[in-house]
Each structure stands twice: as structure tokens, then as C-alpha cells.
Design a protein around this motif. Sequence first.
Motif, PDB file in Angstrom:
ATOM      1  N   GLY A  73      -5.444  -5.466  17.960  1.00  0.00           N
ATOM      2  CA  GLY A  73      -5.427  -4.533  16.839  1.00  0.00           C
ATOM      3  C   GLY A  73      -4.040  -3.941  16.664  1.00  0.00           C
ATOM      4  N   SER A  74      -3.568  -3.922  15.434  1.00  0.00           N
ATOM      5  CA  SER A  74      -2.270  -3.316  15.148  1.00  0.00           C
ATOM      6  C   SER A  74      -2.483  -2.083  14.288  1.00  0.00           C
ATOM      7  CB  SER A  74      -1.363  -4.313  14.425  1.00  0.00           C
ATOM      8  OG  SER A  74      -1.951  -4.702  13.200  1.00  0.00           O
ATOM      9  N   CYS A  75      -1.575  -1.144  14.437  1.00  0.00           N
ATOM     10  CA  CYS A  75      -1.663   0.108  13.702  1.00  0.00           C
ATOM     11  C   CYS A  75      -0.249   0.545  13.334  1.00  0.00           C
ATOM     12  CB  CYS A  75      -2.333   1.158  14.585  1.00  0.00           C
ATOM     13  SG  CYS A  75      -2.530   2.767  13.816  1.00  0.00           S
ATOM     14  N   VAL A  76      -0.093   0.984  12.095  1.00  0.00           N
ATOM     15  CA  VAL A  76       1.185   1.502  11.623  1.00  0.00           C
ATOM     16  C   VAL A  76       0.930   2.871  11.011  1.00  0.00           C
ATOM     17  CG1 VAL A  76       3.134   1.135  10.057  1.00  0.00           C
ATOM     18  CG2 VAL A  76       2.002  -0.837  11.115  1.00  0.00           C
ATOM     19  N   LEU A  77       1.707   3.855  11.426  1.00  0.00           N
ATOM     20  CA  LEU A  77       1.655   5.177  10.822  1.00  0.00           C
ATOM     21  C   LEU A  77       2.947   5.365  10.042  1.00  0.00           C
ATOM     22  CD1 LEU A  77       0.366   7.417  13.775  1.00  0.00           C
ATOM     23  CD2 LEU A  77      -0.960   6.274  11.994  1.00  0.00           C
TER      24      LEU A  77
ATOM     25  N   LEU B  45       0.827  -1.201   0.000  1.00  0.00           N
ATOM     26  CA  LEU B  45       0.000   0.000   0.000  1.00  0.00           C
ATOM     27  C   LEU B  45       0.865   1.255   0.000  1.00  0.00           C
ATOM     28  CD1 LEU B  45      -2.726   1.462   0.211  1.00  0.00           C
ATOM     29  CD2 LEU B  45      -2.573   1.177   2.683  1.00  0.00           C
ATOM     30  N   ILE B  46       1.871   1.283   0.852  1.00  0.00           N
ATOM     31  CA  ILE B  46       2.762   2.444   0.917  1.00  0.00           C
ATOM     32  C   ILE B  46       3.448   2.656  -0.432  1.00  0.00           C
ATOM     33  CG2 ILE B  46       4.850   3.398   1.997  1.00  0.00           C
ATOM     34  CD1 ILE B  46       2.340   3.375   3.836  1.00  0.00           C
ATOM     35  N   ASN B  47       3.915   1.588  -1.056  1.00  0.00           N
ATOM     36  CA  ASN B  47       4.574   1.705  -2.368  1.00  0.00           C
ATOM     37  C   ASN B  47       3.609   2.208  -3.437  1.00  0.00           C
ATOM     38  OD1 ASN B  47       7.124   0.939  -1.497  1.00  0.00           O
ATOM     39  ND2 ASN B  47       6.699  -1.241  -1.809  1.00  0.00           N
ATOM     40  N   GLU B  48       2.361   1.773  -3.393  1.00  0.00           N
ATOM     41  CA  GLU B  48       1.345   2.262  -4.343  1.00  0.00           C
ATOM     42  C   GLU B  48       1.130   3.759  -4.178  1.00  0.00           C
ATOM     43  OE1 GLU B  48      -0.801   0.484  -6.813  1.00  0.00           O
ATOM     44  OE2 GLU B  48       1.106  -0.587  -6.618  1.00  0.00           O
ATOM     45  N   ILE B  49       1.071   4.201  -2.939  1.00  0.00           N
ATOM     46  CA  ILE B  49       0.862   5.626  -2.681  1.00  0.00           C
ATOM     47  C   ILE B  49       2.079   6.421  -3.142  1.00  0.00           C
ATOM     48  CG2 ILE B  49       0.618   7.364  -0.852  1.00  0.00           C
ATOM     49  CD1 ILE B  49      -1.045   5.168   0.660  1.00  0.00           C
TER      50      ILE B  49
ATOM     51  N   ASP C  94       4.068  18.227  -0.381  1.00  0.00           N
ATOM     52  CA  ASP C  94       3.004  17.561   0.365  1.00  0.00           C
ATOM     53  C   ASP C  94       3.578  16.494   1.282  1.00  0.00           C
ATOM     54  OD1 ASP C  94       1.073  19.094  -0.804  1.00  0.00           O
ATOM     55  OD2 ASP C  94       0.429  17.569  -2.223  1.00  0.00           O
ATOM     56  N   GLU C  95       3.002  16.422   2.471  1.00  0.00           N
ATOM     57  CA  GLU C  95       3.358  15.389   3.430  1.00  0.00           C
ATOM     58  C   GLU C  95       2.086  14.652   3.806  1.00  0.00           C
ATOM     59  OE1 GLU C  95       6.062  16.384   6.664  1.00  0.00           O
ATOM     60  OE2 GLU C  95       6.181  18.388   5.791  1.00  0.00           O
ATOM     61  N   TRP C  96       2.224  13.366   4.030  1.00  0.00           N
ATOM     62  CA  TRP C  96       1.084  12.528   4.379  1.00  0.00           C
ATOM     63  C   TRP C  96       1.452  11.643   5.549  1.00  0.00           C
ATOM     64  CZ3 TRP C  96      -3.282  13.385   1.624  1.00  0.00           C
ATOM     65  CH2 TRP C  96      -3.141  14.010   0.394  1.00  0.00           C
ATOM     66  N   VAL C  97       0.470  11.322   6.352  1.00  0.00           N
ATOM     67  CA  VAL C  97       0.608  10.264   7.340  1.00  0.00           C
ATOM     68  C   VAL C  97      -0.410   9.214   6.938  1.00  0.00           C
ATOM     69  CG1 VAL C  97       0.376   9.585   9.749  1.00  0.00           C
ATOM     70  CG2 VAL C  97       1.374  11.807   9.177  1.00  0.00           C
ATOM     71  N   VAL C  98       0.099   8.047   6.567  1.00  0.00           N
ATOM     72  CA  VAL C  98      -0.765   6.950   6.139  1.00  0.00           C
ATOM     73  C   VAL C  98      -0.935   6.000   7.313  1.00  0.00           C
ATOM     74  CG1 VAL C  98      -1.044   5.036   4.526  1.00  0.00           C
ATOM     75  CG2 VAL C  98       0.038   7.165   3.767  1.00  0.00           C
ATOM     76  N   LEU C  99      -2.179   5.712   7.654  1.00  0.00           N
ATOM     77  CA  LEU C  99      -2.493   4.785   8.728  1.00  0.00           C
ATOM     78  C   LEU C  99      -2.925   3.470   8.104  1.00  0.00           C
ATOM     79  CD1 LEU C  99      -4.608   5.440  11.888  1.00  0.00           C
ATOM     80  CD2 LEU C  99      -5.019   3.423  10.494  1.00  0.00           C
TER      81      LEU C  99
ATOM     82  N   SER D 249       9.019  10.790   3.762  1.00  0.00           N
ATOM     83  CA  SER D 249      10.239  10.361   4.459  1.00  0.00           C
ATOM     84  C   SER D 249      10.304   8.851   4.703  1.00  0.00           C
ATOM     85  CB  SER D 249      10.363  11.084   5.807  1.00  0.00           C
ATOM     86  OG  SER D 249       9.405  10.592   6.728  1.00  0.00           O
ATOM     87  N   GLY D 250       9.156   8.198   4.827  1.00  0.00           N
ATOM     88  CA  GLY D 250       9.145   6.768   5.126  1.00  0.00           C
ATOM     89  C   GLY D 250       9.309   6.454   6.602  1.00  0.00           C
ATOM     90  N   VAL D 251       9.370   7.485   7.459  1.00  0.00           N
ATOM     91  CA  VAL D 251       9.476   7.249   8.898  1.00  0.00           C
ATOM     92  C   VAL D 251       8.209   6.535   9.350  1.00  0.00           C
ATOM     93  CG1 VAL D 251       9.624   8.358  11.165  1.00  0.00           C
ATOM     94  CG2 VAL D 251      11.008   9.210   9.263  1.00  0.00           C
ATOM     95  N   ARG D 252       8.401   5.481  10.157  1.00  0.00           N
ATOM     96  CA  ARG D 252       7.275   4.607  10.505  1.00  0.00           C
ATOM     97  C   ARG D 252       7.277   4.314  12.000  1.00  0.00           C
ATOM     98  NH1 ARG D 252       7.476  -0.935   7.329  1.00  0.00           N
ATOM     99  NH2 ARG D 252       6.904   0.442   5.639  1.00  0.00           N
TER     100      ARG D 252
END
Length: 177
Positions: A79-83, A10-14, A36-41, A88-91
Motif C-alpha cells: 500500500g502506498s500513501c501520499v500526503l 487529483l491535486i491539480n483538480e483540488i 484554508d489549508e488542506w492535507v490531501v491523502l 504549499s504543495g509540500v508532499r
Amino acid sequence: GTYWAKMDHLINEIRSGNCTDDMPSTADNGETSDDDEWVVLTGDQVVTHRGNILEKPESIEQAKQFVRGYATEPCSTVGSCVLTHLPSGVRVSGVDTATIHFKSTIGEGGGDALVDRLLQEDAPILSCAGGLMIEHPLVKKHINRIDGTEDSVMGLSKDLVERLLRELEEKLTEAGV
């Protein structure tokens, strides 16, 4: 394993721009810019019971078996969550667990009574991991207590997301992003 692979895909697609139609624009002209900066959850949840991971029930009978088990031993949601900050790819990531203690009444009629009533109301029995949605009034009345938060049981812990946002902000500051 599979969870991380799905999230990375998903991250690579974005990143490659394949999902831009689904993402809001931040620029005044309606187009995204390099600034632009994004935080993908990304997140996922499973239900565990007696040491087993319960997926969505494959049949009504399996849903009834799940419910019978809940009458004698609590189940838990994990439940797991990744931001992930883009570009930057910081996770950061975390896990939240809640345990649902049902009253023995949930298993009346071998679990058949509750599942049959839920089906009459078109409840999504076969669409939920573990077979039940705790927010449904017919299920709610059988809950003795929840160790954890209701939002965690329903799929996404608000407290976890807020903690991860603070952690991500700290990591971005440390990295000079």
C-alpha cells in the motif's frame, strides 16, 4: 508512473477549485478562504503473489486460481500513501507491506469451495485486488498469520499515515509554512 499521474491530476483538480463541492468548509460562514489549508491523502494498494501483481480478478475462474495459489505460498499487500499539503504543495509519501500466510485449507477443492461460498454470500470477489477480503469470516478462518497489520492488508496502514503526518508537519515547519 500512472499512480503519480493520477495523484497529480487529483491535486491539480483540488487546487483549481474543481473539487470544492466535495471538501468541507473551514470558515465560519460556510465558505472557504485563502487562509484554508488542506492535507490531501491519496493512496493505492496492490496484491503481489509469486512475483506478480494481482489485480481484481477478471472472472470467477481467475479468483479461484488466485485462491489455489494462496494455499501454497503467501501473498502480500503493498500500500502506498501520499500526503500533500495545500496550498504549499509540500508532499510526503511512504509504502507499507503486509504478508498474509494462509492455511493450506484455503485451497480445498482447488479454491472452488471458498470462492463458491463467498459468492453465495455476495462477497465482492471481483471487486478486490487478489479476490479476497481478509475481514470476511469465511476467509479469516483460513489465515495462519499476518506479517504486518490488518489495516494495512485492508487498504490503508494507520501507522503509515500517522508517520507521514508527523513527517509532513516537520517538513512544513522547516519550510516555515
